[in-house]
Enzyme design. Sequence first.
Site, mmCIF file in Angstrom:
data_model
loop_
_atom_site.group_PDB
_atom_site.id
_atom_site.type_symbol
_atom_site.label_atom_id
_atom_site.label_comp_id
_atom_site.label_asym_id
_atom_site.label_seq_id
_atom_site.Cartn_x
_atom_site.Cartn_y
_atom_site.Cartn_z
ATOM 1 N N THR A 116 0.895 -1.352 0.028
ATOM 2 C CA THR A 116 -0.126 -0.024 -0.034
ATOM 3 C C THR A 116 0.889 1.220 -0.119
ATOM 4 O OG1 THR A 116 -1.705 -1.339 1.429
ATOM 5 C CG2 THR A 116 -1.871 1.134 1.383
ATOM 6 N N PRO A 138 0.370 5.816 -0.258
ATOM 7 C CA PRO A 138 -0.529 6.877 0.206
ATOM 8 C C PRO A 138 -1.712 7.460 -0.638
ATOM 9 C CG PRO A 138 1.845 7.522 0.714
ATOM 10 C CD PRO A 138 1.945 6.267 0.116
ATOM 11 N N GLY A 162 -4.268 2.241 -2.807
ATOM 12 C CA GLY A 162 -4.936 1.068 -2.068
ATOM 13 C C GLY A 162 -4.914 -0.186 -2.458
ATOM 14 N N ILE A 193 1.746 -0.402 6.769
ATOM 15 C CA ILE A 193 2.462 -1.594 6.623
ATOM 16 C C ILE A 193 2.353 -2.379 7.810
ATOM 17 C CG2 ILE A 193 4.675 -2.869 5.866
ATOM 18 C CD1 ILE A 193 2.958 -0.999 3.554
ATOM 19 N N GLY A 245 -25.589 -0.556 27.826
ATOM 20 C CA GLY A 245 -24.768 0.508 28.214
ATOM 21 C C GLY A 245 -23.450 0.063 28.338
ATOM 22 N N GLU A 251 -7.110 -5.618 2.521
ATOM 23 C CA GLU A 251 -6.641 -6.408 1.484
ATOM 24 C C GLU A 251 -7.583 -6.357 0.331
ATOM 25 O OE1 GLU A 251 -4.862 -10.113 2.325
ATOM 26 O OE2 GLU A 251 -3.879 -9.615 4.058
ATOM 27 N N THR A 289 -11.125 -3.402 -0.056
ATOM 28 C CA THR A 289 -12.366 -3.050 0.614
ATOM 29 C C THR A 289 -13.491 -4.113 0.170
ATOM 30 O OG1 THR A 289 -13.117 -1.297 -0.955
ATOM 31 C CG2 THR A 289 -11.366 -0.814 0.926
#
Length: 392
Positions: free
Chosen positions: A134, A136, A139, A165, A348, A371, A373
């Site tokens: 990956t 920036p 993806g 990573i 709660g 890996e 979406t």
Amino acid sequence: MSRPVTDGIDLTEEQREFVALARDFAEKEIRPRSRAVDEADTEAPLDLWEKAAEIGLTSYMLPAEYGGGGVTDLVTQCLVQEELCYGDIGIANFLTSSAFFAEPVLHLGSEDQKKRWISMLTDGVPPVTSVAVTEPGVGSDSASLQTRAVRDGDSYVLSGQKTWISNAPLSKYFVVFATIDPTLRSRGVTAFLVERDREGVTVGAPMKKYGQRGTLNAEVFLEEVRVPVENRLGEEGQGFYGLMGTFDASRILIGAGATGLSRAALDATITYAQERTQFGKPIIEHQAVAFRIADMAARTDVSHLVTMRAARLFDAGKSTPEISAVAKLTASENTTWVCDAALMTHGGWGYSREYFPEKWLRDAKLEEIEEGTSDIQRLIISRSVGKPGVGR
């Protein structure tokens, strides 16, 4: 603790032993550390790494000829991963991460490379390793990598930036995927073995994450890093093939891990619902709660069954990216639903860090992202709906 069905699979004695070993380790070692590791945020449980290595859980899935446990079938690996992730999915993914590093080496490497780089993962306490894909701006579209690999005599010079990573803050070795020419897209992607101590390699600080904090992530910077030609895995342009082969297996294992997390949430919810009293009776006797738990159980069972189907097909050499995508998509989205249902049933208290559901829901979300979406998995599946094994 719930016990997964095995979809009619007759397990060998060796398989049963590995599953029992993982179950025991998850119960006695992983779960007791789960909350503390989550609270620490950026501190990996290296002591558990050492304990797991001592009993073979970090290398059981590696080939016996390189010193591993020889359990290379995906069915057994999925059953083991389910058990470990029942304890804590982030810690479990850390403990079994050697397999992710090993896969591209096994897919693309020469025999000498396999002996060198796989054997080190099976000797004593192994080094921590990473796979760097990956970036920036890149993806799920791994064919559009921008990290460059320029041939210079008997070396390549790598330049670029990787992000998210896994294990990077701790890793001594990386499989780095770069491109010899961005215009070639998938046909330019090439894999390289890179030692952390090479000049030009810099690793950023551990990222602060929403969940799965047992596995550390960081950026990796490559500034004209010179690596010898013998560190290239396969030929130029073969890296994308090796990466996709790695993903076909790892996405099925993600399905198994997500199923283990669902089982943890289901079991905790049943126990809580039996003990918690409202309006004069245990809440499990209230129809709305009972129906929610029934849905949790059904989704968990479906996740297990579809994952094991994918694993059997993989072991038979009949797997496809679409079948792996079905397993990952189904199990990852189911575990998010199941963990949310666990939190709602706890009310709660589920929102409090005194109980696990809030943590499990945070952990679950990553399964829909890593890996590829859920949207990417749907895209993969949509291209093959109606083909044998998909949508039938």
